[in-house]
Design a protein around this motif. Structure first.
Motif, PDB file in Angstrom:
ATOM      1  N   UNK A 140      42.307  25.597  44.127  1.00 52.81           N
ATOM      2  CA  UNK A 140      43.408  26.480  43.760  1.00 52.81           C
ATOM      3  C   UNK A 140      43.533  26.574  42.240  1.00 52.81           C
ATOM      4  N   UNK A 141      43.508  25.425  41.560  1.00 52.80           N
ATOM      5  CA  UNK A 141      43.621  25.409  40.101  1.00 52.80           C
ATOM      6  C   UNK A 141      42.460  26.161  39.460  1.00 52.80           C
ATOM      7  N   UNK A 142      41.262  25.981  40.004  1.00 51.31           N
ATOM      8  CA  UNK A 142      40.084  26.661  39.480  1.00 51.31           C
ATOM      9  C   UNK A 142      40.202  28.175  39.664  1.00 51.31           C
ATOM     10  N   UNK A 143      40.580  28.597  40.871  1.00 52.64           N
ATOM     11  CA  UNK A 143      40.715  30.037  41.145  1.00 52.64           C
ATOM     12  C   UNK A 143      41.821  30.624  40.270  1.00 52.64           C
ATOM     13  N   UNK A 144      42.933  29.925  40.121  1.00 50.08           N
ATOM     14  CA  UNK A 144      44.040  30.427  39.299  1.00 50.08           C
ATOM     15  C   UNK A 144      43.598  30.604  37.845  1.00 50.08           C
ATOM     16  N   UNK A 145      42.883  29.630  37.311  1.00 50.00           N
ATOM     17  CA  UNK A 145      42.408  29.725  35.928  1.00 50.00           C
ATOM     18  C   UNK A 145      41.406  30.867  35.775  1.00 50.00           C
ATOM     19  N   UNK A 146      40.512  30.997  36.747  1.00 47.02           N
ATOM     20  CA  UNK A 146      39.507  32.062  36.683  1.00 47.02           C
ATOM     21  C   UNK A 146      40.143  33.440  36.835  1.00 47.02           C
ATOM     22  N   UNK A 147      41.181  33.547  37.675  1.00 48.60           N
ATOM     23  CA  UNK A 147      41.888  34.824  37.804  1.00 48.60           C
ATOM     24  C   UNK A 147      42.554  35.196  36.481  1.00 48.60           C
ATOM     25  N   UNK A 148      43.129  34.225  35.818  1.00 43.85           N
ATOM     26  CA  UNK A 148      43.759  34.474  34.518  1.00 43.85           C
ATOM     27  C   UNK A 148      42.720  34.989  33.522  1.00 43.85           C
ATOM     28  N   UNK A 149      41.559  34.343  33.491  1.00 44.04           N
ATOM     29  CA  UNK A 149      40.479  34.781  32.599  1.00 44.04           C
ATOM     30  C   UNK A 149      39.995  36.179  32.980  1.00 44.04           C
ATOM     31  N   UNK A 150      39.897  36.432  34.280  1.00 42.72           N
ATOM     32  CA  UNK A 150      39.423  37.743  34.753  1.00 42.72           C
ATOM     33  C   UNK A 150      40.392  38.843  34.351  1.00 42.72           C
ATOM     34  N   UNK A 151      41.686  38.591  34.486  1.00 42.18           N
ATOM     35  CA  UNK A 151      42.680  39.584  34.072  1.00 42.18           C
ATOM     36  C   UNK A 151      42.548  39.884  32.584  1.00 42.18           C
ATOM     37  N   UNK A 152      42.379  38.856  31.765  1.00 42.52           N
ATOM     38  CA  UNK A 152      42.222  39.055  30.321  1.00 42.52           C
ATOM     39  C   UNK A 152      40.947  39.844  30.030  1.00 42.52           C
ATOM     40  N   UNK A 153      39.895  39.541  30.743  1.00 37.65           N
ATOM     41  CA  UNK A 153      38.625  40.238  30.538  1.00 37.65           C
ATOM     42  C   UNK A 153      38.736  41.705  30.918  1.00 37.65           C
ATOM     43  N   UNK A 192      42.139  46.057  38.072  1.00 31.92           N
ATOM     44  CA  UNK A 192      43.379  45.283  38.197  1.00 31.92           C
ATOM     45  C   UNK A 192      43.800  45.191  39.663  1.00 31.92           C
ATOM     46  N   UNK A 193      43.628  46.274  40.401  1.00 34.31           N
ATOM     47  CA  UNK A 193      43.953  46.250  41.832  1.00 34.31           C
ATOM     48  C   UNK A 193      43.063  45.272  42.582  1.00 34.31           C
ATOM     49  N   UNK A 194      41.776  45.257  42.230  1.00 35.10           N
ATOM     50  CA  UNK A 194      40.862  44.312  42.881  1.00 35.10           C
ATOM     51  C   UNK A 194      41.318  42.877  42.619  1.00 35.10           C
ATOM     52  N   UNK A 195      41.747  42.609  41.405  1.00 39.50           N
ATOM     53  CA  UNK A 195      42.222  41.270  41.077  1.00 39.50           C
ATOM     54  C   UNK A 195      43.509  40.939  41.834  1.00 39.50           C
ATOM     55  N   UNK A 196      44.373  41.907  42.020  1.00 37.81           N
ATOM     56  CA  UNK A 196      45.590  41.675  42.806  1.00 37.81           C
ATOM     57  C   UNK A 196      45.258  41.395  44.265  1.00 37.81           C
TER      58      UNK A 196
END
Length: 79
Positions: A12-25, A40-44
């Protein structure tokens, strides 16, 4: 103590951190607005999937990031 839960917390922590990085990217990409919105929709969708199936969400995120790494920007008309 249930160590399976520890592994899930780590995932969960890994996915959350990677999602944060993906949103920034995605925000930093120089693409048309409709492409940025589609990404952005795909990330949501991936974020929502993480609530039901964390491993599936991690796989989806891997695929999206692999596509971005390879320069494959999804068509805004695809879900």
């Amino acid at each position: 103590m249930d160590h399976g839960g520890d592994g899930e917390l780590e995932l969960y922590a890994s996915v959350a951190a990677r999602l944060k990085q993906a949103h920034a990217r995605v925000r930093a990409l120089d693409v048309p607005d409709e492409v940025s919105v589609a990404l952005a929709r795909k990330l949501l969708v991936i974020t929502a999937a993480a609530k039901r199936d964390l491993a599936d969400a991690a796989r989806r995120l891997d695929r999206l990031m692999d596509d971005l790494d390879a320069g494959r920007i999804p068509d805004p008309g695809t879900p």
